[in-house]
Motif scaffolding. Structure first.
Motif, PDB file in Angstrom:
ATOM      1  N   TYR A   1      -1.173 -30.400 -23.044  1.00 38.15           N
ATOM      2  CA  TYR A   1      -2.275 -30.713 -23.956  1.00 38.15           C
ATOM      3  C   TYR A   1      -2.340 -32.209 -24.250  1.00 38.15           C
ATOM      4  O   TYR A   1      -1.305 -32.863 -24.437  1.00 38.15           O
ATOM      5  CB  TYR A   1      -2.108 -29.998 -25.301  1.00 38.15           C
TER       6      TYR A   1
ATOM      7  N   ASP B   1     -14.574 -29.649 -28.066  1.00 33.87           N
ATOM      8  CA  ASP B   1     -13.113 -29.747 -28.137  1.00 33.87           C
ATOM      9  C   ASP B   1     -12.600 -28.742 -29.162  1.00 33.87           C
ATOM     10  O   ASP B   1     -13.226 -28.518 -30.216  1.00 33.87           O
ATOM     11  CB  ASP B   1     -12.681 -31.158 -28.555  1.00 33.87           C
TER      12      ASP B   1
ATOM     13  N   LYS C   1      -8.020 -32.404 -26.756  1.00 35.94           N
ATOM     14  CA  LYS C   1      -9.035 -33.163 -26.006  1.00 35.94           C
ATOM     15  C   LYS C   1      -9.082 -32.745 -24.546  1.00 35.94           C
ATOM     16  O   LYS C   1     -10.132 -32.837 -23.887  1.00 35.94           O
ATOM     17  CB  LYS C   1      -8.744 -34.663 -26.113  1.00 35.94           C
ATOM     18  N   SER C   2      -7.948 -32.316 -24.022  1.00 38.39           N
ATOM     19  CA  SER C   2      -7.912 -31.793 -22.654  1.00 38.39           C
ATOM     20  C   SER C   2      -6.661 -30.958 -22.488  1.00 38.39           C
ATOM     21  O   SER C   2      -5.702 -31.102 -23.246  1.00 38.39           O
ATOM     22  CB  SER C   2      -7.937 -32.935 -21.625  1.00 38.39           C
ATOM     23  N   TYR C   3      -6.660 -30.074 -21.471  1.00 37.13           N
ATOM     24  CA  TYR C   3      -5.513 -29.204 -21.216  1.00 37.13           C
ATOM     25  C   TYR C   3      -5.547 -28.764 -19.772  1.00 37.13           C
ATOM     26  O   TYR C   3      -6.567 -28.838 -19.106  1.00 37.13           O
ATOM     27  CB  TYR C   3      -5.508 -27.998 -22.155  1.00 37.13           C
TER      28      TYR C   3
END
Length: 272
Positions: A113, A146, A270-272
């Motif tokens: 993550y 998000d 925010k991203s994974y």
């Protein structure tokens, strides 16, 4: 001789002196009559002078005390201001430390993550689904959709962003849908808010199989289907199971693991 004026004056003076001596002797005082007279006359003046002197002394003391009190009051104000600022700094550091600790725990469990921490800075009092605003935005790499979560589970999603703020819709809102499953049975459904339950801080998992084996107390988590929510994020626990009006599916009332209405700090994936 007795008709002589100077002699008369001398006799008068002698008589006065003799009278004074006799008066002093009779009263047993060393003070002469003129001194007593002058003393009696001067008493009111001495009393007035003493009172005036006392009042001037009190006025002077009060003036000095007022100036001193004003100075001390200003000093106390400055000290109080410094203490308040120190308390604000302490509270900020305390919150940041708690955020950092929770941040590390999430990162350890989910090293893939990319996470940003934020604080809740505003709530819409008219929104029955408890949406809120956070102090992180586009400048922090935050984007619409998000995922927003607490240290224990899902809270909602970003629906609006600005340079330094973002608005969050929660899982109590009908506008947020999350593909989910029941941990004990692996039955799948969709977590989606409902105004009948949102005021109690609860949401629903809909479209469970009619023959579901789900029970009260079972845990609801994300399936990872779709492009928004990662897999295996906690959502809440089942409190009640019912059949929907069509009779084709069951739904369950879910109590989120996060206290949505009271949450103060969040983490944005925010991203994974």
């Amino acid at each position: 001789m007795f008709k002589n004026n100077p002699f008369k004056v001398v006799i008068a003076v002698i008589a006065v002196l003799v009278g004074m001596a006799l008066y002093a002797g009779v009263n047993g005082k060393l003070m002469t009559l003129p001194q007593e007279i002058m003393g009696a006359i001067s008493v009111p003046f001495r009393s007035a002078t003493a009172q005036l002197s006392s009042k001037l002394s009190v006025w002077e003391d009060r003036t000095i005390n007022i100036d001193q009190i004003i100075a001390e009051n200003e000093q106390l104000k400055e000290e109080n201001k410094e203490l308040m600022q120190k308390q604000v700094d302490y509270d900020k550091i305390k919150i940041e430390n708690e955020q950092y600790k929770e941040f590390l725990e999430i990162k350890e469990e989910n090293p893939e993550y990319e996470i940003a921490a934020a604080s809740v800075i505003g709530r819409d009092g008219m929104d029955k689904f408890y949406s809120f605003t956070i102090d992180a935005g586009e400048d922090d790499g935050i984007e619409i959709n998000d995922v927003v979560m607490s240290s224990v589970g899902v809270v909602g999603v970003i629906v609006e962003t600005g340079p330094n703020f973002s608005r969050v819709s929660t899982i109590l809102s009908p506008s947020v849908s999350v593909a989910s499953f029941v941990s004990s049975t692996r039955d799948t459904g969709v977590v989606c808010g409902d105004s009948r339950f949102s005021t109690e801080g609860k949401t629903l998992i809909k479209y469970l199989p009619k023959n579901t084996g789900a029970e009260i107390g079972d845990i609801i988590s994300t399936t990872g289907m779709g492009e928004v929510f990662p897999k295996d994020l906690l959502i809440g626990t089942i409190e009640e199971i019912s059949t929907d009006t069509s009779g084709n599916y069951n739904y369950a009332v879910v109590k989120p693991v996060s206290e949505i209405s009271e949450i103060k700090t969040v983490f944005i994936i925010k991203s994974y």
